[in-house]
Design a protein around this motif. Structure first.
Motif, PDB file in Angstrom:
ATOM      1  N   PHE A 477      40.847  50.810  85.391  1.00  0.00           N
ATOM      2  CA  PHE A 477      41.903  51.222  86.316  1.00  0.00           C
ATOM      3  C   PHE A 477      42.214  50.223  87.433  1.00  0.00           C
ATOM      4  O   PHE A 477      43.317  50.244  87.986  1.00  0.00           O
ATOM      5  N   ILE A 478      41.268  49.345  87.776  1.00  0.00           N
ATOM      6  CA  ILE A 478      41.544  48.413  88.872  1.00  0.00           C
ATOM      7  C   ILE A 478      42.537  47.314  88.501  1.00  0.00           C
ATOM      8  O   ILE A 478      43.479  47.049  89.252  1.00  0.00           O
ATOM      9  N   PRO A 479      42.392  46.633  87.348  1.00  0.00           N
ATOM     10  CA  PRO A 479      43.361  45.577  87.023  1.00  0.00           C
ATOM     11  C   PRO A 479      44.825  46.022  87.032  1.00  0.00           C
ATOM     12  O   PRO A 479      45.680  45.296  87.554  1.00  0.00           O
ATOM     13  N   PRO A 480      45.179  47.213  86.494  1.00  0.00           N
ATOM     14  CA  PRO A 480      46.589  47.629  86.578  1.00  0.00           C
ATOM     15  C   PRO A 480      47.095  47.845  88.001  1.00  0.00           C
ATOM     16  O   PRO A 480      48.297  47.739  88.254  1.00  0.00           O
ATOM     17  N   LEU A 481      46.175  48.140  88.934  1.00  0.00           N
ATOM     18  CA  LEU A 481      46.593  48.319  90.332  1.00  0.00           C
ATOM     19  C   LEU A 481      46.953  46.996  91.001  1.00  0.00           C
ATOM     20  O   LEU A 481      47.665  46.974  92.011  1.00  0.00           O
ATOM     21  N   PHE A 482      46.438  45.902  90.457  1.00  0.00           N
ATOM     22  CA  PHE A 482      46.688  44.564  91.014  1.00  0.00           C
ATOM     23  C   PHE A 482      47.195  43.634  89.911  1.00  0.00           C
ATOM     24  O   PHE A 482      46.518  42.681  89.523  1.00  0.00           O
ATOM     25  N   PRO A 483      48.401  43.911  89.387  1.00  0.00           N
ATOM     26  CA  PRO A 483      48.892  43.149  88.227  1.00  0.00           C
ATOM     27  C   PRO A 483      49.119  41.673  88.507  1.00  0.00           C
ATOM     28  O   PRO A 483      49.151  40.864  87.582  1.00  0.00           O
ATOM     29  N   ASP A 484      49.288  41.307  89.777  1.00  0.00           N
ATOM     30  CA  ASP A 484      49.565  39.916  90.115  1.00  0.00           C
ATOM     31  C   ASP A 484      48.312  39.116  90.445  1.00  0.00           C
ATOM     32  O   ASP A 484      48.392  37.934  90.794  1.00  0.00           O
ATOM     33  N   VAL A 485      47.148  39.760  90.361  1.00  0.00           N
ATOM     34  CA  VAL A 485      45.889  39.088  90.672  1.00  0.00           C
ATOM     35  C   VAL A 485      45.212  38.673  89.375  1.00  0.00           C
ATOM     36  O   VAL A 485      45.084  39.484  88.450  1.00  0.00           O
ATOM     37  N   THR A 486      44.799  37.418  89.276  1.00  0.00           N
ATOM     38  CA  THR A 486      44.067  36.945  88.103  1.00  0.00           C
ATOM     39  C   THR A 486      42.784  37.770  87.943  1.00  0.00           C
ATOM     40  O   THR A 486      42.032  37.945  88.911  1.00  0.00           O
ATOM     41  N   PRO A 487      42.517  38.319  86.745  1.00  0.00           N
ATOM     42  CA  PRO A 487      41.399  39.251  86.562  1.00  0.00           C
ATOM     43  C   PRO A 487      40.040  38.749  87.043  1.00  0.00           C
ATOM     44  O   PRO A 487      39.216  39.545  87.494  1.00  0.00           O
ATOM     45  N   ILE A 488      39.780  37.439  86.987  1.00  0.00           N
ATOM     46  CA  ILE A 488      38.480  36.927  87.404  1.00  0.00           C
ATOM     47  C   ILE A 488      38.213  37.234  88.875  1.00  0.00           C
ATOM     48  O   ILE A 488      37.069  37.465  89.276  1.00  0.00           O
ATOM     49  N   TYR A 489      39.266  37.290  89.690  1.00  0.00           N
ATOM     50  CA  TYR A 489      39.083  37.568  91.117  1.00  0.00           C
ATOM     51  C   TYR A 489      38.796  39.046  91.369  1.00  0.00           C
ATOM     52  O   TYR A 489      38.374  39.410  92.473  1.00  0.00           O
ATOM     53  N   LEU A 490      39.041  39.893  90.377  1.00  0.00           N
ATOM     54  CA  LEU A 490      38.717  41.308  90.513  1.00  0.00           C
ATOM     55  C   LEU A 490      37.282  41.598  90.069  1.00  0.00           C
ATOM     56  O   LEU A 490      36.785  42.701  90.280  1.00  0.00           O
ATOM     57  N   PHE A 491      36.636  40.618  89.461  1.00  0.00           N
ATOM     58  CA  PHE A 491      35.265  40.819  88.987  1.00  0.00           C
ATOM     59  C   PHE A 491      34.323  41.279  90.097  1.00  0.00           C
ATOM     60  O   PHE A 491      33.543  42.223  89.882  1.00  0.00           O
ATOM     61  N   PRO A 492      34.321  40.666  91.301  1.00  0.00           N
ATOM     62  CA  PRO A 492      33.394  41.134  92.339  1.00  0.00           C
ATOM     63  C   PRO A 492      33.604  42.599  92.712  1.00  0.00           C
ATOM     64  O   PRO A 492      32.635  43.315  92.995  1.00  0.00           O
ATOM     65  N   VAL A 493      34.863  43.065  92.694  1.00  0.00           N
ATOM     66  CA  VAL A 493      35.140  44.461  93.031  1.00  0.00           C
ATOM     67  C   VAL A 493      34.568  45.379  91.950  1.00  0.00           C
ATOM     68  O   VAL A 493      33.889  46.373  92.247  1.00  0.00           O
ATOM     69  N   ILE A 494      34.855  45.045  90.688  1.00  0.00           N
ATOM     70  CA  ILE A 494      34.342  45.844  89.578  1.00  0.00           C
ATOM     71  C   ILE A 494      32.815  45.808  89.563  1.00  0.00           C
ATOM     72  O   ILE A 494      32.146  46.830  89.358  1.00  0.00           O
ATOM     73  N   PHE A 495      32.258  44.633  89.805  1.00  0.00           N
ATOM     74  CA  PHE A 495      30.808  44.468  89.836  1.00  0.00           C
ATOM     75  C   PHE A 495      30.194  45.319  90.953  1.00  0.00           C
ATOM     76  O   PHE A 495      29.159  45.977  90.750  1.00  0.00           O
ATOM     77  N   ALA A 496      30.818  45.333  92.129  1.00  0.00           N
ATOM     78  CA  ALA A 496      30.293  46.094  93.269  1.00  0.00           C
ATOM     79  C   ALA A 496      30.304  47.591  92.976  1.00  0.00           C
ATOM     80  O   ALA A 496      29.344  48.304  93.309  1.00  0.00           O
ATOM     81  N   ILE A 497      31.362  48.070  92.350  1.00  0.00           N
ATOM     82  CA  ILE A 497      31.434  49.496  92.002  1.00  0.00           C
ATOM     83  C   ILE A 497      30.346  49.838  90.989  1.00  0.00           C
ATOM     84  O   ILE A 497      29.659  50.868  91.110  1.00  0.00           O
ATOM     85  N   SER A 498      30.180  48.975  89.995  1.00  0.00           N
ATOM     86  CA  SER A 498      29.136  49.205  88.997  1.00  0.00           C
ATOM     87  C   SER A 498      27.749  49.162  89.634  1.00  0.00           C
ATOM     88  O   SER A 498      26.885  50.001  89.332  1.00  0.00           O
ATOM     89  N   LEU A 499      27.515  48.200  90.537  1.00  0.00           N
ATOM     90  CA  LEU A 499      26.218  48.083  91.206  1.00  0.00           C
ATOM     91  C   LEU A 499      25.929  49.319  92.055  1.00  0.00           C
ATOM     92  O   LEU A 499      24.786  49.812  92.095  1.00  0.00           O
ATOM     93  N   ALA A 500      26.970  49.834  92.726  1.00  0.00           N
ATOM     94  CA  ALA A 500      26.784  51.059  93.521  1.00  0.00           C
ATOM     95  C   ALA A 500      26.362  52.217  92.629  1.00  0.00           C
ATOM     96  O   ALA A 500      25.460  53.000  92.977  1.00  0.00           O
ATOM     97  N   GLY A 501      26.980  52.325  91.451  1.00  0.00           N
ATOM     98  CA  GLY A 501      26.581  53.366  90.510  1.00  0.00           C
ATOM     99  C   GLY A 501      25.135  53.197  90.066  1.00  0.00           C
ATOM    100  O   GLY A 501      24.388  54.177  89.927  1.00  0.00           O
ATOM    101  N   CYS A 502      24.716  51.937  89.848  1.00  0.00           N
ATOM    102  CA  CYS A 502      23.328  51.654  89.460  1.00  0.00           C
ATOM    103  C   CYS A 502      22.343  52.132  90.521  1.00  0.00           C
ATOM    104  O   CYS A 502      21.346  52.809  90.218  1.00  0.00           O
TER     105      CYS A 502
END
Length: 606
Positions: A477-502
């Motif tokens: 769901f995060i990449p579609p919210l930021f269609p103009d952002v290269t996906p690699i720059y969204l990795f830290p956000v996705i990683f942080a959410i996953s780490l919080a779940g861990c």
């Protein structure tokens, strides 16, 4: 393109040979699940290494790599760190050994080995199976897009279909036919068929690579390359910005650079390194690479297999990639210039083959590239059903079925996975978009949980489950919210959410029982934060020697990344006639090879 009778015969002969091989080994492969999915752990490591290299020599990735070398020059050598390509180095140095010691059939079964078979372990087992299946769907769509674009240029027949409800372009029809053939021989022969055909494919591909390299070397001079590219194209290193301006050379390339989002190269490299460390430490994703590791006879041979994969893959592959790129730059740029803004850069590779490869060699090369596609696709189709049959059906539905029943369900699972993945392929926009989604978004949800599982004793099945759930939801769901952002720059956000779940899942629930943790630690013997479990294991078994190789492994990883990079840039320097840089790189290759021999190969043990 009109293929000669000889070229057509070579291609058809290759297809028939692979089908016959699949039937020939089908009896041996259908013996049991271990034989079907792992070749009974009897296939030599060097054959598995060549098979793994062939499986990574995929046509969609080759088309993409030719494109980025055409556009970015030597700096393109850094861009595959998006995957990251040096996860193979981590696997080579220590993760293959840790993984193979488990003796399991699949990556999902390994999760039970790590977290036990209670509720947390079962939840984590299910979620990694779901991830494996989702990633296979993504890769099937990726392959579908690439093979269609490739085939339609070379094969002269119009296979478009317009029958009301059924409407197919020629690209889609060719892709469906080739995928059907590959699926058929893979299902019949299992891992034996995959490895056998992939070794054959590797030989064909390597010959093809050297043919292309020789043609490019004999037809393109260093002066011609310099005249065709902007300043900075021949330089490996960069400042904060990419600093490539194609104005006056091929203006439309500037738009491609802007769309890719690779202009801020310094920031991109930081993002790739951050992602690369965690994604690589996570280990191989539950697909064909992991199955090769689990198929090896011993742990040390698993490591050797992974090292051979790097050595066998990169130099010949980049010799072909560089050959096609320089031929296209020198001879096809005028045509591209006439196309204006309508260039499909993903056709650079097929167009170069059509123009520059002589008859006879065209058939060999097309058979080789077809082999590259079929090998990679076959590897996924062999790996994925194991998760559905072994990790869902056998574990939760029918644990006492016969081997023949499991093999039949494996056939069915393969067909279903391919069918669903192809539906995604019909809606894929481009190879590049699929590449960025798979490497940056989907893997962003995988890295945190799978890095922690190796190195932290307190991390439990609930933490793994919620970390993976958080990562998969964020990746969706995060990449579609930021269609103009290269996906690699969204990795830290996705990683942080996953780490919080861990962390939340782990600390909200009890640790796994001592028996499960001690069994995992003693058998795997990883380094990391295992002090409480290490003390208990050593108290129970005073002869146990814990792993103190973190420093040596870290050193070998750094050396291995440089070693791998030298194999990438050497063939490029060779074909653009940068003799000084080539000599320096070759010296670096020799030094890093010696260091790996001394501090990695000689230290391997079972």
């Amino acid at each position: 393109m009109n293929l000669t009778l000889l070229d057509t015969g070579i291609i058809l002969g290759y297809i028939v040979l692979t089908l016959l091989f699949g039937f020939w080994v089908s009896k041996r492969a259908s013996k049991d699940m271990q034989a079907y999915f792992l070749g009974g752990n009897k296939i030599p490591w060097y054959l598995l290494g060549l098979s793994n290299a062939s499986g990574m020599f995929d046509i969609s990735g080759t088309m993409w790599t030719v494109t980025i070398l055409f556009v970015y020059g030597l700096k393109s050598a850094w861009i595959p760190w998006l995957w990251p390509v040096w996860n193979q180095v981590f696997v080579m140095v220590f993760l293959a050994i840790w993984l193979r010691r488990s003796g399991v059939l699949t990556g999902a079964q390994w999760i039970t080995f790590r977290f036990g078979d209670q509720t947390g372990g079962r939840l984590s087992h299910v979620i990694v199976t779901v991830f494996a299946v989702i990633s296979v769907f993504g890769f099937i769509a990726y392959f579908f897009e690439g093979i269609g674009k490739f085939a339609v240029i070379f094969f002269p027949w119009d296979l478009s279909v317009d029958q009301g409800v059924i409407q197919l372009t020629s690209e889609q029809s060719y892709a469906l036919i080739i995928i059907a053939v590959t699926t058929f021989y893979t299902i019949k022969g299992g891992m034996y068929s995959v490895v056998g055909t992939e070794v054959l494919q590797f030989v064909i591909m390597t010959i093809s690579c050297f043919v292309v390299g020789i043609i490019a070397f004999n037809n393109v001079s260093g002066e011609q390359v310099i005249a065709a590219v902007p300043p900075g194209w021949t330089e490996l290193f960069f400042s904060w910005e990419m600093d490539l301006d194609w104005t006056g050379y091929l203006d439309s390339v500037n738009k491609r650079i802007e769309d890719d989002g690779f202009g801020a190269m310094g920031l991109l490299l930081i993002a790739m390194i951050f992602k690369g460390i965690f994604a690589s430490l996570a280990g191989p994703v539950p697909s064909y690479d992991m199955q090769r590791v689990l198929s090896t006879p011993t742990a040390s041979e698993a490591a050797k297999m992974s090292g051979l994969t790097i050595l066998a893959l990169y130099f010949p592959r980049y010799l072909m990639i560089a050959g096609f790129a320089v031929l296209s730059l020198v001879y096809l740029t005028p045509e591209f210039r006439e196309m204006g803004a309508d260039i499909d850069f993903e056709t650079v590779l097929p167009l170069a083959i059509e123009r520059f490869i002589p008859p006879g060699f065209q058939g060999l090369l097309l058979a080789g590239l077809l082999a590259a596609f079929m090998g990679t696709f076959a590897a996924f189709i062999n790996a994925a059903p194991a998760y559905l049959v072994n990790d869902l059906y056998k574990k939760y539905i029918n644990p006492n079925a016969s081997s023949k029943t499991y093999i039949r369900y494996s056939y069915l699972a393969s067909f279903l996975l391919v069918a669903i993945g192809l539906i995604g392929g019909f809606y894929a926009s481009s190879i590049n978009s699929l590449t960025l989604w798979i490497t940056s978004a989907l893997y962003g949800g995988y890295a945190a949980a799978n890095a922690l599982k190796w190195i932290w004793w307190r991390f439990n099945g609930y933490g793994y489950f919620w970390g993976m759930i958080g990562g998969l939801i964020a990746a969706t769901f995060i990449p579609p919210l930021f269609p103009d952002v290269t996906p690699i720059y969204l990795f830290p956000v996705i990683f942080a959410i996953s780490l919080a779940g861990c962390l939340i899942g782990t600390y909200a629930t009890p640790a796994e029982d001592d028996e499960t943790l001690m069994n995992f630690y003693k058998k795997t013997n990883p380094w990391g934060f295992w002090a409480p479990i290490r003390k208990k294991v050593m108290a129970a078994d005073p002869a146990f020697v814990p792993n103190h190789s973190f420093g040596r492994d870290a050193f070998n990883i750094l050396v291995g990344i440089v070693w791998q990079m030298s194999l990438v840039v050497m063939p490029i320097y060779l074909l653009i006639r940068q003799s000084t840089e080539l000599a320096i790189t070759f010296l670096i290759f020799l030094i890093t090879t010696w260091l790996l021999k001394k501090y990695w190969w000689d230290k391997l043990e079972d």
